[in-house]
Write a protein that holds these residues in place. Structure first.
Motif, PDB file in Angstrom:
ATOM      1  N   GLY A 171       0.803  -1.211   0.000  1.00 36.13           N
ATOM      2  CA  GLY A 171       0.000   0.000   0.000  1.00 36.13           C
ATOM      3  C   GLY A 171       0.839   1.265   0.000  1.00 36.13           C
ATOM      4  O   GLY A 171       0.287   2.377  -0.030  1.00 36.13           O
ATOM      5  N   TYR A 172       2.183   1.106   0.040  1.00 34.85           N
ATOM      6  CA  TYR A 172       3.100   2.248   0.018  1.00 34.85           C
ATOM      7  C   TYR A 172       3.984   2.154  -1.226  1.00 34.85           C
ATOM      8  O   TYR A 172       4.002   1.143  -1.925  1.00 34.85           O
ATOM      9  N   ASP A 173       4.734   3.228  -1.475  1.00 35.15           N
ATOM     10  CA  ASP A 173       5.642   3.243  -2.621  1.00 35.15           C
ATOM     11  C   ASP A 173       6.784   2.254  -2.421  1.00 35.15           C
ATOM     12  O   ASP A 173       7.153   1.903  -1.295  1.00 35.15           O
ATOM     13  N   ASN A 174       7.358   1.841  -3.548  1.00 36.01           N
ATOM     14  CA  ASN A 174       8.530   0.976  -3.526  1.00 36.01           C
ATOM     15  C   ASN A 174       9.744   1.770  -3.034  1.00 36.01           C
ATOM     16  O   ASN A 174       9.868   2.957  -3.336  1.00 36.01           O
ATOM     17  N   PRO A 175      10.674   1.160  -2.263  1.00 32.09           N
ATOM     18  CA  PRO A 175      11.866   1.897  -1.795  1.00 32.09           C
ATOM     19  C   PRO A 175      12.671   2.511  -2.935  1.00 32.09           C
ATOM     20  O   PRO A 175      13.216   3.611  -2.786  1.00 32.09           O
ATOM     21  N   ARG A 176      12.743   1.841  -4.082  1.00 29.17           N
ATOM     22  CA  ARG A 176      13.493   2.395  -5.213  1.00 29.17           C
ATOM     23  C   ARG A 176      12.826   3.670  -5.737  1.00 29.17           C
ATOM     24  O   ARG A 176      13.506   4.620  -6.136  1.00 29.17           O
ATOM     25  N   THR A 177      11.490   3.665  -5.747  1.00 28.16           N
ATOM     26  CA  THR A 177      10.768   4.850  -6.220  1.00 28.16           C
ATOM     27  C   THR A 177      11.016   6.044  -5.303  1.00 28.16           C
ATOM     28  O   THR A 177      11.270   7.169  -5.764  1.00 28.16           O
TER      29      THR A 177
ATOM     30  N   MET B 218       7.447   1.553   2.952  1.00 31.53           N
ATOM     31  CA  MET B 218       7.776   2.975   2.920  1.00 31.53           C
ATOM     32  C   MET B 218       6.666   3.822   3.543  1.00 31.53           C
ATOM     33  O   MET B 218       6.056   4.686   2.898  1.00 31.53           O
ATOM     34  N   ASP B 219       6.403   3.571   4.822  1.00 26.88           N
ATOM     35  CA  ASP B 219       5.508   4.458   5.557  1.00 26.88           C
ATOM     36  C   ASP B 219       6.314   5.683   5.993  1.00 26.88           C
ATOM     37  O   ASP B 219       7.458   5.879   5.563  1.00 26.88           O
ATOM     38  N   ASP B 220       5.755   6.515   6.838  1.00 23.51           N
ATOM     39  CA  ASP B 220       6.455   7.740   7.245  1.00 23.51           C
ATOM     40  C   ASP B 220       7.785   7.431   7.918  1.00 23.51           C
ATOM     41  O   ASP B 220       8.803   8.104   7.672  1.00 23.51           O
TER      42      ASP B 220
END
Length: 641
Positions: free
Chosen positions: A270-276, A333-335
């Motif tokens: 539900g969060y962005d990919n770390p690479r993004t 990649m939450d806050d």
């Protein structure tokens, strides 16, 4: 097994000879006529009555004797087995064979018994049906006889009126009576044949039905026995599969809660990919550096290879996974995840806007060289004063270097490290006769005169044979590698081991995606021989360097800008820069051959196709060609996906 006979005693089995059957043929049937031609009786004598009963009794006797013979044979075998060595094993084998065969024998015997009972019932039904049919035929015969008697009486009465007419009537009556007898016999024969045919068909159906029933019973018994034998095996297989599944789930759970999770397909959180997220951080950082360059600042990178900035994208990502991916899902990649990733990024990527000294890798040493200084005035350049360099660029202090036009020390475009600075050969002169190897450009004539004539050690910028301390004026970009981060001692010993393992060349080779690039490289090989034209760059069969890249990547589903400089800026802004050792088929090489005022002065682009070769649209005379990889004048390498 060795068998030794103890006593040779022959076994004598007495059998009764088969009975001889004497059959006598029956006599012909006798036909009797009653007076008055009122009825006809046909008697058939049954030949050899009682033979069937005698045969049945004989068969029973044979069956009993055969059974006795089998019993005697089995007893004899058991007796003989007891007299030889290993006889007990033979007895046990016989008992086991009899036990195994018992179910099948029982099923077969039951099927035969069922068939014989059905056959007897059918014959009894046929016999009763025959009796009823014969009774009906007798009743019909009486009625017909009565009718014929009445007709004959009438004929006799009418016959008294004339002799001729009487003779005619008697003749026709005889013919009718003869035809009636023949018809009755033929009808009886046909009925008998049809009844026998129906009986035979019914017996066949009964045999098929009983056989099917026996086969089903045998199959059911076999299935039950197989289930008893295979059930433990199936349970064991199921147990093994279940254990294997549990182990796989446990292994995946451990992997996805470790730094190695970044090498596997990441689940949807539900969060962005770390690479993004990391690409966004690099985009903002590189935009700031570009703004400094546009303001006139000279940008130098702490880590470069052959004069090309080193990309530390993977280094930053792996350091983050090692620090925050042990025992938890760092790919979420939450806050909090974004905060930790930004902290690592800032530690490994920053720049200083002041002059400073730093050590950079350098190539082969040229030894001590003789240098002089010049500026862009008429005293130094004569009729070329105020113009561009021989390569077409605008000369810059602490950057532009000139070599003798007739006897150059190094080729045009070569980068040289000397006097704590990195220079690029962009201009030529006529000074070899004075013993000068390099002429250094200065902003004014006074600075050039102050330099005078000096000997300094020079190094080729491309290569890593040496490490040279240089003074950087302007902006120094600190792009730390994982080795630089290890030197900061911010990791535990276990984390250091993790990081070194994850940055291994084999691991990084698997981490880098190259499927899309390979397709572009294959397409590029098919364009070799096409013509060069900037005016017809979008027509089939015509390309220039940037349209070749743009059109081929469009076929692979990736949209890029139209010019080489714009393509380079796109890759730079989106953190797609890679190192030379990471080159894969389909990657791009950006070159700068002139000061054109574009991004990083990029003027050319080529496609790497593997094996140290590249495909590019060179110029109008050569067209699209396959050349060895050129590392001179490279701005950077990029992977635009």
């Amino acid at each position: 097994m060795k068998i030794r006979k103890t006593d040779d005693r022959p076994m004598v089995i007495h059998t009764k000879k088969k009975p001889k059957l004497h059959l006598h043929t029956g006599k012909k049937p006798v036909v009797r006529k009653k007076a008055g031609n009122t009825s006809v009786t046909v008697k058939r004598k049954k030949p050899h009555s009682g033979i069937r009963e005698r045969l049945t009794e004989s068969g029973k006797s044979v069956k009993v004797r055969n059974q006795r013979l089998k019993t005697m044979a089995a007893a004899g075998i058991r007796t003989e087995a007891g007299q030889v060595e290993g006889g007990e094993e033979i007895k046990e084998s016989l008992d086991l064979a009899a036990t195994v065969a018992a179910p099948a024998v029982g099923v077969t015997f039951g099927a035969g018994k069922l068939y014989r009972r059905k056959k007897a019932e059918n014959k009894e039904k046929e016999r009763k049906a025959g009796i009823k049919k014969q009774q009906g035929q007798k009743d019909t015969g009486r009625v017909e006889t009565s009718d014929r008697s009445g007709k004959d009486a009438g004929n006799k009465k009418r016959g008294q009126n004339g002799k001729k007419r009487k003779g005619s009537k008697d003749s026709s009556g005889k013919k009718r009576r003869k035809g009636s007898v023949n018809g009755a016999v033929k009808g009886h024969m046909i009925d008998t044949f049809l009844e026998a045919f129906r009986t035979e068909r019914q017996e066949q159906k009964d045999l098929i039905t009983s056989t099917k029933s026996a086969a089903k019973a045998a199959a059911l018994l076999l299935a039950k026995q197989a289930a008893v034998v295979l059930a433990p095996v199936l349970l064991i297989v199921f147990f093994v599969i279940a254990i294997a599944g549990i182990i796989v789930v446990a292994i995946l759970a451990v992997i996805y809660n470790s730094p190695l999770a970044i090498f596997f397909p990441l689940p949807d959180t539900g969060y962005d990919n770390p690479r993004t997220v990391l690409s966004e951080y690099y985009r903002d950082f590189n935009s700031g550096i570009t703004a400094l360059e546009e303001q006139g600042y000279t940008v130098t990178y702490q880590n470069s290879e052959d004069g090309v900035p080193v990309s530390n994208f993977n280094d930053t990502l792996m350091v983050y996974m090692v620090k925050y991916g042990t025992g938890q899902a760092a790919y979420v990649m939450d806050d909090e995840g974004k905060k930790h990733l930004k902290e690592v990024f800032d530690e490994m990527n920053y720049y200083d806007s002041a002059s400073s000294k730093t050590e950079i890798p350098a190539g082969k040493s040229l030894g001590e060289v003789v240098t002089t200084g010049y500026c862009n005035c008429s005293l130094c350049c004569g009729k070329w004063a105020g113009g561009h360099t021989a390569s077409g660029t605008v000369p810059r202090a602490d950057h532009t270097l000139a070599v003798d036009a007739h006897s150059p020390k190094v080729p045009m475009g070569t980068k040289i490290v000397m006097n704590g600075k990195t220079y690029k050969v962009e201009d030529t002169g006529n000074f070899a006769r004075y013993g000068t190897d390099f002429d250094i450009y200065f902003d004014n004539h006074a600075a050039a005169q102050a330099w005078g004539k000096r000997k300094v050690e020079a190094f080729l910028a491309e290569g890593d044979e040496n490490t040279v301390e240089v003074t950087v004026s302007g902006t120094l970009v600190h792009n730390l590698t994982y080795k630089d981060y290890l030197a900061l001692n911010k990791l535990t010993e276990e984390q250091k081991d993790w990081l070194e393992s994850m940055m291994d060349d084999d691991m990084q080779e698997n981490f880098a995606a190259g499927i899309g690039g390979q397709a572009v490289a294959d397409l590029a090989m098919t364009k070799i021989g096409c013509r060069y034209s900037q005016d017809k760059r979008y027509q089939e069969g015509y390309y220039d360097c940037s349209s070749l890249v743009q059109r081929l990547y469009k076929e692979a589903g990736i949209t890029l800008p139209a010019t080489a400089a714009a393509q380079g800026k796109y890759c730079y802004d989106n953190a797609m820069i890679i190192n030379k050792k990471q080159l894969k088929p389909g990657d791009l090489i950006f070159y700068s051959y002139e000061e054109n005022g574009e991004f990083r002065n990029i003027s050319h682009v080529a496609i790497y196709v593997g094996d140290g070769k590249m495909v590019h649209a060179a110029n109008p005379s050569r067209g699209v060609v396959l050349d060895p990889l050129r590392t001179n004048s490279v701005v950077f390498y990029a992977r635009p996906y």
